[in-house]
Design a protein around this motif. Structure first.
Motif, PDB file in Angstrom:
ATOM      1  N   GLN A 195     -62.344 -55.025  61.309  1.00  0.00           N
ATOM      2  CA  GLN A 195     -62.833 -55.651  62.117  1.00  0.00           C
ATOM      3  C   GLN A 195     -63.818 -56.370  60.852  1.00  0.00           C
ATOM      4  OE1 GLN A 195     -65.755 -53.321  64.527  1.00  0.00           O
ATOM      5  NE2 GLN A 195     -65.175 -54.499  66.351  1.00  0.00           N
ATOM      6  N   TYR A 196     -63.926 -56.130  59.196  1.00  0.00           N
ATOM      7  CA  TYR A 196     -64.904 -56.452  58.523  1.00  0.00           C
ATOM      8  C   TYR A 196     -64.219 -56.389  57.375  1.00  0.00           C
ATOM      9  CZ  TYR A 196     -68.910 -57.602  61.912  1.00  0.00           C
ATOM     10  OH  TYR A 196     -69.400 -57.623  63.291  1.00  0.00           O
ATOM     11  N   ILE A 197     -64.082 -57.214  56.023  1.00  0.00           N
ATOM     12  CA  ILE A 197     -63.716 -57.189  55.257  1.00  0.00           C
ATOM     13  C   ILE A 197     -64.618 -57.122  53.501  1.00  0.00           C
ATOM     14  CG2 ILE A 197     -61.710 -57.618  53.162  1.00  0.00           C
ATOM     15  CD1 ILE A 197     -60.150 -57.959  55.743  1.00  0.00           C
ATOM     16  N   LEU A 198     -65.110 -56.436  53.304  1.00  0.00           N
ATOM     17  CA  LEU A 198     -65.586 -56.960  52.201  1.00  0.00           C
ATOM     18  C   LEU A 198     -65.250 -57.092  50.715  1.00  0.00           C
ATOM     19  CD1 LEU A 198     -68.260 -53.980  52.902  1.00  0.00           C
ATOM     20  CD2 LEU A 198     -68.752 -56.816  53.779  1.00  0.00           C
ATOM     21  N   HIS A 242     -71.898 -60.084  45.460  1.00  0.00           N
ATOM     22  CA  HIS A 242     -72.358 -60.106  44.081  1.00  0.00           C
ATOM     23  C   HIS A 242     -71.391 -60.217  42.833  1.00  0.00           C
ATOM     24  CE1 HIS A 242     -74.941 -62.953  41.475  1.00  0.00           C
ATOM     25  NE2 HIS A 242     -75.197 -61.440  41.469  1.00  0.00           N
ATOM     26  N   ILE A 243     -70.899 -60.705  42.212  1.00  0.00           N
ATOM     27  CA  ILE A 243     -70.469 -60.546  40.702  1.00  0.00           C
ATOM     28  C   ILE A 243     -71.374 -61.224  39.728  1.00  0.00           C
ATOM     29  CG2 ILE A 243     -68.852 -61.196  39.169  1.00  0.00           C
ATOM     30  CD1 ILE A 243     -68.131 -58.971  41.696  1.00  0.00           C
ATOM     31  N   ASP A 244     -71.905 -60.811  38.450  1.00  0.00           N
ATOM     32  CA  ASP A 244     -72.221 -61.106  37.635  1.00  0.00           C
ATOM     33  C   ASP A 244     -71.567 -62.609  36.663  1.00  0.00           C
ATOM     34  OD1 ASP A 244     -71.420 -59.969  35.635  1.00  0.00           O
ATOM     35  OD2 ASP A 244     -73.341 -58.375  35.514  1.00  0.00           O
ATOM     36  N   ASN A 245     -72.289 -62.868  35.648  1.00  0.00           N
ATOM     37  CA  ASN A 245     -71.250 -63.314  34.425  1.00  0.00           C
ATOM     38  C   ASN A 245     -70.694 -63.063  34.064  1.00  0.00           C
ATOM     39  OD1 ASN A 245     -73.222 -62.734  33.601  1.00  0.00           O
ATOM     40  ND2 ASN A 245     -74.096 -64.579  32.765  1.00  0.00           N
ATOM     41  N   LYS A 246     -70.484 -62.135  34.244  1.00  0.00           N
ATOM     42  CA  LYS A 246     -69.564 -61.266  33.133  1.00  0.00           C
ATOM     43  C   LYS A 246     -69.107 -60.232  33.771  1.00  0.00           C
ATOM     44  CE  LYS A 246     -71.232 -61.105  28.895  1.00  0.00           C
ATOM     45  NZ  LYS A 246     -69.718 -61.648  27.462  1.00  0.00           N
ATOM     46  N   GLY A 247     -68.652 -60.680  35.332  1.00  0.00           N
ATOM     47  CA  GLY A 247     -67.397 -60.509  36.624  1.00  0.00           C
ATOM     48  C   GLY A 247     -67.540 -58.796  36.864  1.00  0.00           C
ATOM     49  N   SER A 248     -69.325 -58.318  36.738  1.00  0.00           N
ATOM     50  CA  SER A 248     -69.225 -57.093  37.177  1.00  0.00           C
ATOM     51  C   SER A 248     -69.557 -57.135  38.906  1.00  0.00           C
ATOM     52  CB  SER A 248     -70.311 -56.919  35.836  1.00  0.00           C
ATOM     53  OG  SER A 248     -69.739 -56.443  34.929  1.00  0.00           O
ATOM     54  N   LEU A 249     -69.259 -55.988  39.017  1.00  0.00           N
ATOM     55  CA  LEU A 249     -69.889 -56.269  40.740  1.00  0.00           C
ATOM     56  C   LEU A 249     -71.192 -55.525  40.617  1.00  0.00           C
ATOM     57  CD1 LEU A 249     -68.222 -55.597  43.507  1.00  0.00           C
ATOM     58  CD2 LEU A 249     -68.658 -53.605  43.274  1.00  0.00           C
ATOM     59  N   ASP A 250     -72.023 -56.206  41.440  1.00  0.00           N
ATOM     60  CA  ASP A 250     -73.368 -55.415  42.497  1.00  0.00           C
ATOM     61  C   ASP A 250     -72.518 -54.139  42.800  1.00  0.00           C
ATOM     62  OD1 ASP A 250     -75.991 -55.247  42.873  1.00  0.00           O
ATOM     63  OD2 ASP A 250     -76.190 -57.333  42.903  1.00  0.00           O
ATOM     64  N   ASP A 283     -75.423 -54.893  45.989  1.00  0.00           N
ATOM     65  CA  ASP A 283     -75.042 -55.536  47.083  1.00  0.00           C
ATOM     66  C   ASP A 283     -73.970 -54.647  48.130  1.00  0.00           C
ATOM     67  OD1 ASP A 283     -75.034 -58.186  48.412  1.00  0.00           O
ATOM     68  OD2 ASP A 283     -73.373 -58.518  47.137  1.00  0.00           O
ATOM     69  N   LEU A 284     -72.933 -54.099  47.501  1.00  0.00           N
ATOM     70  CA  LEU A 284     -71.906 -53.912  48.233  1.00  0.00           C
ATOM     71  C   LEU A 284     -72.360 -52.727  49.233  1.00  0.00           C
ATOM     72  CD1 LEU A 284     -69.309 -53.044  49.142  1.00  0.00           C
ATOM     73  CD2 LEU A 284     -69.195 -51.535  46.972  1.00  0.00           C
ATOM     74  N   GLU A 285     -74.028 -51.728  49.075  1.00  0.00           N
ATOM     75  CA  GLU A 285     -74.375 -50.622  49.663  1.00  0.00           C
ATOM     76  C   GLU A 285     -75.189 -51.605  50.876  1.00  0.00           C
ATOM     77  OE1 GLU A 285     -77.033 -46.740  49.513  1.00  0.00           O
ATOM     78  OE2 GLU A 285     -76.769 -48.055  47.582  1.00  0.00           O
ATOM     79  N   VAL A 336     -67.856 -46.599  43.885  1.00  0.00           N
ATOM     80  CA  VAL A 336     -67.399 -47.581  44.819  1.00  0.00           C
ATOM     81  C   VAL A 336     -66.915 -46.521  46.624  1.00  0.00           C
ATOM     82  CG1 VAL A 336     -65.572 -49.269  45.861  1.00  0.00           C
ATOM     83  CG2 VAL A 336     -67.156 -49.482  43.502  1.00  0.00           C
ATOM     84  N   GLY A 337     -66.146 -45.697  45.579  1.00  0.00           N
ATOM     85  CA  GLY A 337     -65.500 -44.605  46.369  1.00  0.00           C
ATOM     86  C   GLY A 337     -66.676 -43.568  47.240  1.00  0.00           C
ATOM     87  N   ASN A 338     -68.018 -43.526  46.431  1.00  0.00           N
ATOM     88  CA  ASN A 338     -68.480 -43.216  47.524  1.00  0.00           C
ATOM     89  C   ASN A 338     -69.970 -43.375  48.057  1.00  0.00           C
ATOM     90  OD1 ASN A 338     -68.287 -40.088  45.842  1.00  0.00           O
ATOM     91  ND2 ASN A 338     -69.934 -40.761  44.246  1.00  0.00           N
ATOM     92  N   LEU A 339     -70.119 -44.804  48.087  1.00  0.00           N
ATOM     93  CA  LEU A 339     -71.158 -46.109  49.038  1.00  0.00           C
ATOM     94  C   LEU A 339     -69.512 -45.685  50.262  1.00  0.00           C
ATOM     95  CD1 LEU A 339     -71.881 -48.502  46.672  1.00  0.00           C
ATOM     96  CD2 LEU A 339     -73.450 -46.843  48.111  1.00  0.00           C
ATOM     97  N   CYS A 340     -67.900 -46.346  50.465  1.00  0.00           N
ATOM     98  CA  CYS A 340     -67.429 -46.390  50.891  1.00  0.00           C
ATOM     99  C   CYS A 340     -67.400 -44.997  51.666  1.00  0.00           C
ATOM    100  CB  CYS A 340     -66.500 -46.862  51.047  1.00  0.00           C
ATOM    101  SG  CYS A 340     -66.352 -47.943  49.569  1.00  0.00           S
ATOM    102  N   LYS A 341     -67.568 -43.922  51.578  1.00  0.00           N
ATOM    103  CA  LYS A 341     -67.257 -42.912  51.825  1.00  0.00           C
ATOM    104  C   LYS A 341     -68.874 -42.410  52.958  1.00  0.00           C
ATOM    105  CE  LYS A 341     -66.642 -37.796  52.035  1.00  0.00           C
ATOM    106  NZ  LYS A 341     -66.598 -36.500  50.657  1.00  0.00           N
TER     107      LYS A 341
END
Length: 384
Positions: A91-94, A122-130, A133-135, A166-171
């Motif tokens: 139902q939701y895609i991140l 959110h991605i910063d100006n270096k292309g790094s994932l926040d 924000d994912l959590e 990321v995997g730990n947060l998904c779990k």
């Protein structure tokens, strides 16, 4: 004229051993339909496919049944994303705004057709994932059917995702994790037994194999829940019907096997080429700007992304005429010469976009320092 091919992130040359194994298969009466197992011709073809599947699974430490052959990365990403919505009832895609277009366009299509809710992390100006924000977004949709789709290594700026975090947060929040691993699998070691992915994708022509063949990794617990997007026979466990590209498959497995035997030496060589290129660029091109984390250890060593300090839409062609093959970014999104890629547009300072030209330099197995010297010499001649 001397030639330097520095666009390996787009596609790689075939290794001679891969060509030979494919030619041998074409010559040795392996023409039978692998689904025609009633006779020896079909069984011979079927055995080639299954031997290749087994070889691939050993090289990435997965079960053979977790490997589904496809035509390459775009089909693989489509199959996973669309099947997840249709059959896992996502139902939701991140995702992030700097994914490959085969992910972004597919997700937006699913959003409009099936009312799937999409949020961009959110991605910063270096292309790094926040990660925070994912959590935050995972927590927001907890107990919903969520798919997180994030690439392992960005194909334009080379940034590496912290896949374990990321995997730990998904779990933690009971979400599925799909990763476009196309710049990783076949170039750098990966252990699917311990990797956090539920789904991952690979394409042979990114690691010195043939075009038109790739595979999906699907965690064994999910195989039975996945169904085909096109109807037909029961090939590839019923997930991807259609007579298999046997010659492509044997080429893919040979390419992966060759790469797996030399991951350490390959990575060492890529790092040496990358740091030599960075050093020479800084020395010879004043005001050069590096995009993403491409000049750090937080990116894969085979990709370097820069802003050349001059606005010139024909720069790529000038370099090509001087024997240097580079690109402005992803080959899947390069038909408009003047259009800067969505990745660079998203992370770059607007003043750089107005005054400079983005370039992706990507190294490969067949490159040497002399190729970088040729690139630098070309830049100097253009500057002067």
């Amino acid at each position: 004229m001397k030639i330097a091919y520095l666009d390996n992130a787009a596609t790689t040359p075939l290794k001679k051993e891969v060509i030979q194994v494919m030619v041998n298969a074409l010559k040795d009466n392996s023409f039978g339909n692998p689904s025609s197992i009633q006779h020896s011709y079909g069984r011979r073809s079927k055995s080639i496919i299954e031997e290749s599947r087994l070889k691939i699974s050993k090289n990435i430490n997965s079960y053979p049944s977790e490997i589904i052959f496809t035509s390459g990365g775009t089909e693989s990403n489509n199959l996973i994303l669309r099947s997840s919505v249709l059959y896992l009832k996502i139902q939701y895609i991140l995702t992030s705004p700097i994914e490959h277009v085969s992910v972004l366009k597919t997700i937006l299509d699913l959003s409009s057709k099936y009312n799937v809710y999409v949020e961009f992390i959110h991605i910063d100006n270096k292309g790094s994932l926040d990660l925070n924000d994912l959590e935050k977004k995972l927590k927001k949709y907890y107990n919903k059917r969520i798919l997180v789709s994030l690439m392992h290594a960005n194909n334009e700026i080379g940034n590496l995702l912290d896949i374990d975090s990321v995997g730990n947060l998904c779990k933690k929040y009971n979400a599925y994790f799909h990763s476009d691993t196309i710049q990783i699998i076949g170039n750098y070691p990966i252990n699917m037994k311990f990797a956090p992915f539920d789904f991952a994708t690979a394409s042979a022509h990114k690691f010195y194999g043939p075009k038109g063949i790739g595979f999906i990794f699907i965690r064994k617990e999910l195989i039975k829940q996945m169904k085909p997007l096109i109807t037909g026979g029961y090939q590839e466990y019923g997930i991807r019907p259609g007579t298999e590209n046997m010659y492509g498959i044997i080429g893919l497995s040979e390419a992966l096997n060759l790469s797996s035997c030399s991951f350490y030496n390959y990575a060492k060589k890529m790092k040496e080429l990358k740091w030599y290129c960075i050093s020479e660029l800084k020395k010879n091109i004043p005001n050069i700007v590096f995009n993403g984390l491409s000049d750090t250890n937080q990116s894969i060593p085979s990709i370097l992304n820069i802003f050349y300090p001059k606005k010139d839409h024909l720069l790529y062609f000038h370099l090509d005429l001087m024997g240097v093959a580079i690109s402005k970014g992803s080959s899947c999104n390069s038909y408009n010469v003047k259009q800067v890629s969505h990745v660079i547009q998203y992370i770059a300072d607007k003043k750089f976009l107005r005054k400079m030209t983005p370039i992706r330099i990507s190294f490969g197995f067949f490159n040497e320092k002399k190729d970088i010297d040729l690139l630098i010499d070309a830049f100097i001649k253009i500057k002067n």
